[in-house]
Each structure stands twice: as C-alpha cells, then as structure tokens.
Design a protein around this motif. Structure first.
Motif: not given
Length: 602
Positions: A430-432, A562-563, A565-566
């Motif tokens: 994910s971007e974050s 949340n780590w 990008n599914k």
C-alpha cells in the motif's frame, strides 16, 4: 553455546523465569539464575560443550564474588589465554567461561581483542552496579536488549524479551524496508519496536540507577547506556602484510585456515560437519580430514580428560537433499566423500514437511528467514542431535572474503546470486506502508567497488542474516554451529589481498580453488557456483500451492492487510502460480510474514 538473559533494574522473578523457559532449547543441560537484590537478575540456559561438569554451570561467579558472567558461545583460544592468566588467577574449572571472566577482570574491555571465538556475554559488577556486555567481531552470537521504564532487559533471542512482558509491536519501518528492498534492518535494528541488537564488534555498559518512587522515562534511562565499537575491521585489514607474493599469501592463508579448524575442534562432545557440493565445503572436508589424520597427537590436546570427542576417528558429515536432481548437490557430495570415507548422513526434506517446519522455524527465528533452504538445513541439526553429535562445523564466509558472488564484478546493487531482475515487488504494498520503507545505504570505506561490496555483505547483508538464520536453527535442536572460515584472521588477510588473487581469468575464488585442488579433483574444485539448492520456486507454485494460497488469504484477513495492495498481491500471486517464477522471494516474504504472524512466545 547457550542462552543468556537478564534484567537490570526493577525485576520480578517470574519475568526472568519466563525468559529462561522461552530459551530452554538453547541450553537444556542446566538452567541457572543469580540475583543482586534490587539491582540485577541474570539467567542462563546451558548447552554443555566444554568442561561438562556442574562447576562450569552459569551464571558463573569469580573467586571474589564481585563479578557474575552469563556467556553464550565459545572462546576457541581459551587454552592459550588460560596459560597467560594462570599466574594471576586461581582457576577452579576447565571451562572457557572462567577464562573469559578472568580475562575481563585482569584486562577490562581490552580482553576483547585477545579473544578468538564467537560470543555474546554480559558481566555484572556487584560492587559498582554496572553491566558490561559484548558481542564477537562478526556477530556470530546474538545479543538483544530493550529498555522499559526502570529496567534494562537483554537476551539471546527476541522471544525472551517478549516473554518478560515487552509488548510485541511490529517495527513497520523495518518490515516495509524488508518487503520493498529485501533489507533485514541495520545491525542495531530488529523487526520489533523497542527491541534492539548490539551490533557485532561492539560492547555496551549500563549503569544501574537507584529506584525512584516514579518510573524513570525511557529516554532518560537510556542515558545510562553507552555503546562503543571495539572492532574496527578497516584498521585491522590495513595492518595486514603488504606486497605478499601469491605463493606467500597462499602459504600464510593455508596455515591460518588449518589453525582455525584446529581451534574449532576443541570440545568435550562429538564434533561433525555440514557439507554441500560446493567449493567451500570441499575445502572444509579436505582440511578436517587432513587435520584429523596428521595431528600427531595434538588432536587430543583439544579436549579435557573426560572428553567424548577425543575418541572420534573419522568425523561425521551431514548433508541435505530433496530428491530433485535439478537442485540436489548429493552427487557432488558423494563423490567428495568417496575419497575421504567420512560417515555421511543424508537428510531428506520433502515438500509436505514444509508447512509444519516453516511454522516451527518462524517461532524460533522471531523475524523473517531465508526460505526452504533454511528448513532443509534445520533438519541436519535435528538429525545431528539424535546422533548425539552436538557440534557441527560449516563453510559460511568464504564467498564474502574471496569475492565469490557473481554480482561482485557487475555494475549493480544486487545482493542475490544469479538474479537478473529485481525480486522485490513494491507494487504489492500500500502507498502508506511503502512510504515507511527506507532504501538501505551502506558505507563505502574503500576506493574499490568490489571491496565495498564485500564489506557490505560481511557487515550489513549476507553474513548478518545468515548467522541469525543459522544460530536459531542450530539452537532449535540444542546443537552448536561453528564457523571456521569466519575466523577474523582469515577474513582480514583474504580481504587485504589483491583482486587478481581472488578472481583470475573469470574464475572466482581463484586462490581458494588452488588450495582445494591439492586435495580434491578439478571437476569438483572448478565447478561453477550453484545459486539454488532446493526446488523452492517449484514447490511453492505446485506441491505447496494450497498452503501458499492459505497464507496469502490469512494475511488479507489479518491486521496486517493494510500493509498491502490487495489487487496487486493477487495479481503477483496469480502470475507466479501460472509460471512467472524467476524469483520466489516475494512469495516467501508473504509466507514468512504468515509464519511470524501466527507464532507465539513459548
């Protein structure tokens, strides 16, 4: 080799007990504790290797009662050190532990420079209420620590600190950097918040602060902690003899190599060695047998009177295989062994064993580890323990000192042999989470790029992670692993030699191959390096497909989702399963996270 643990400051007995229980596999022969009430608690799990008597159990107290040591590892030159110290210290045991403590008492921190060994130890000064701890030059033996409120915790494994009550919170910067760049963290970092490593070649001192009615803030308490580097590799390399001829360098290196192997046979239990089909194992095999055949009585000088090891004839060898001829090195191993006639134990790893063994190793490692080859290697130690062979030697360290990897002479930042494309899939993140990743930048103390890559691998990438993987898998089965090729004298000399002694006419590790050719056939000595030893890529895509899909699904439904990008994760998994398999590293990264995610402290 053992497990050490301690708490300086506020301590509950149950905390130390929990730490020792979590590390019991590191030393099942004896468990000991020592308390300086109100100030310190030290604990030890003993795996008895040198001087098997109870008198050498730890924590070990000096004759005056002032100093207490807990020690993990071996001091290989303890016999020579003891001779130098015996006029100034009254020795009560035949152990290297007592020699280490006496050397510290007489020399202070300068004792470190006199030690040839693998070690992590802590010494509590009951008079000055001060802890001194140190780690060997290359960090063969682990030392973790954490500061929480009024206490300083230390241990051989991360799980012990968690067992003491330190919360298990992921260090997202390290995890993100692992997924984005394949980094396992800097030498002082771990994958867990608030838990640090003492880097190899460093020592620390920690002064106890008297209790106060209110907890001391962590940042304030850290002022009592001092960490210093005691081993400067660059300075030691600069001291090496200049302008040696090729033959002079070869002669000097062989003499040191034989001495290193000699020292690492010092044990009062049976010793064996691990072997693959590569050059480094060839050298180890040849010199182990050369030493054993030609010791002229000196072989038994390595052992105490009650030793079980001195009666060994041929040394036991161990290797693993997977029944896949595309990867197995067994034919080369058997050809090498046919000349020396060492007893060879062949350990088979099958695909259906991987899920259970991977979960066990995740619990042992506490952090991501190196894939199916690590699992195969672990089975060797399991078998050795059953055979009552408690010490094994292996060939770690030759590629880094002799520039053996293909990428040393390539203009890239690769750290993996035989890979042309980046194995890291940042699109899966994910971007974050990706924003938390920091691309590692390594020191370049030399003007030569090959030397800088060797330096990086020795102190930041290859060696640190291999040593961690191997420490945990050997200790998981209460066995000791020794690394004769990481004797600091060998590494410093080889590192100092001209590049054309290492790589000649496109042949890597040239001088080492010439040394091996005096003992073994050229088709073994000059065989190309094989990058892979297990069918990890095929097994993860085929035999273990259902398990891999289970791992990925569990992550998707976990607090770590949340780590990632599914959509990109599913895309990469689909590509891999359908045949895009140049690298399986990104698949194993997720499998490894699944294992850590599901591991619990003992």
């Amino acid at each position: 080799m053992c497990g050490i643990a301690g708490i300086i400051g506020d301590c509950k007995v149950l905390q130390l007990d929990a730490m020792l229980v979590s590390q019991n596999h590191r030393g099942p022969d004896a468990t000991g504790k020592n308390f300086d009430d109100g100030f310190a608690a030290l604990g030890h799990n003993r795996l008895a290797i040198i001087d098997l008597s109870e008198q050498s159990n730890q924590p070990f107290i000096d004759n005056s009662g002032r100093y207490v040591v807990v020690f993990n590892g071996e001091i290989y030159n303890y016999i020579e050190l003891k001779k130098a110290l015996q006029s100034q210290y009254d020795f009560k045991t035949q152990s290297d532990t007592e020699v280490l403590l006496a050397a510290f008492i007489l020399y202070g921190k300068s004792c470190l420079e006199k030690l040839n060994g693998m070690f992590a130890f802590a010494i509590w000064d009951k008079q000055d209420k001060k802890l001194f701890a140190a780690r060997d030059r290359f960090g063969v033996k682990p030392f973790y620590y954490s500061i929480k409120s009024n206490s300083f915790y230390f241990s051989s494994e991360i799980k012990a600190i968690h067992a003491a009550g330190i919360h298990k919170t992921p260090n997202e910067k390290v995890w993100a950097s692992y997924f984005a760049f394949g980094s396992y963290g800097n030498p002082d970092e771990t994958f867990w918040e608030g838990i640090h490593q003492l880097p190899g070649g460093h020592f620390l001192s920690f002064s106890h602060q008297q209790r106060q009615s209110e907890p001391v803030e962590e940042m304030v308490y850290k002022e009592n902690l001092e960490i210093q580097k005691w081993y400067c590799f660059e300075e030691e390399v600069a001291k090496q003899p200049k302008n040696l001829t090729y033959n002079q360098a070869k002669e000097k290196y062989v003499a040191l190599l034989k001495d290193s192997i000699n020292l690492r046979f010092r044990a009062d239990v049976a010793v064996g060695f691990n072997i693959s089909g590569g050059l480094d194992s060839s050298v180890l095999l040849a010199l182990v047998n050369d030493f054993n055949d030609n010791s002229n009585g000196n072989f038994n000088d390595n052992f105490n009177d009650n030793s079980n090891a001195k009666n060994q004839k041929l040394i036991n060898a161990y290797t693993f295989y997977t029944n896949n001829p595309d990867y197995d090195e067994l034919p080369w191993v058997e050809k090498m062994i046919s000349k020396t006639q060492n007893p060879l134990t062949k350990v088979l790893l099958q695909a259906d064993e991987v899920p259970t063994l991977a979960q066990k190793m995740a619990l042992q490692q506490d952090e991501p580890f190196g894939g199916i080859p690590t699992l195969a290697y672990a089975k060797i130690f399991e078998q050795a323990r059953k055979d009552k062979v408690l010490v094994l030697l292996d060939g770690q360290g030759m590629d880094e000192q002799w520039a053996g990897y293909d990428y040393y002479t390539q203009e890239n930042e690769a750290t993996i042999q035989g890979v042309t494309k980046s194995p890291y899939k940042t699109s899966m993140l994910s971007e974050s989470f990706l924003a938390k990743a920091i691309k590692p930048v390594y020191p370049k103390p030399y003007g030569d790029e090959v030397l800088n890559k060797q330096y990086r691998d020795l102190f930041y990438t290859k060696i640190p992670r291999a040593l961690r993987f191997n420490d945990r898998i050997s200790m998981a089965f209460s066995t000791e692993l020794r690394e004769p090729f990481l004797d600091y004298r060998l590494v410093e000399l080889a590192f100092s030699l001209p590049l054309d002694f290492k790589i000649k006419n496109g042949i890597s590790k040239f001088m080492l191959r010439e040394i091996a050719s005096e003992y073994l056939a050229d088709d073994l000595v000059f065989a190309p390096k094989r990058a892979l030893q297990t069918p990890q890529r095929e097994w993860l895509a085929d035999d273990l497909k259902a398990w891999v899909e289970l791992c990925f699904a569990a992550i998707e439904n976990s607090k770590f989702s949340n780590w990632f990008n599914k959509e990109e994760v599913q895309k990469e998994l689909k590509l891999y399963l359908e045949g895009n398999r140049q690298s399986s590293f990104h698949i194993w990264q997720c499998v490894s996270l699944y294992g850590i995610m599901n591991s619990t402290t003992n």
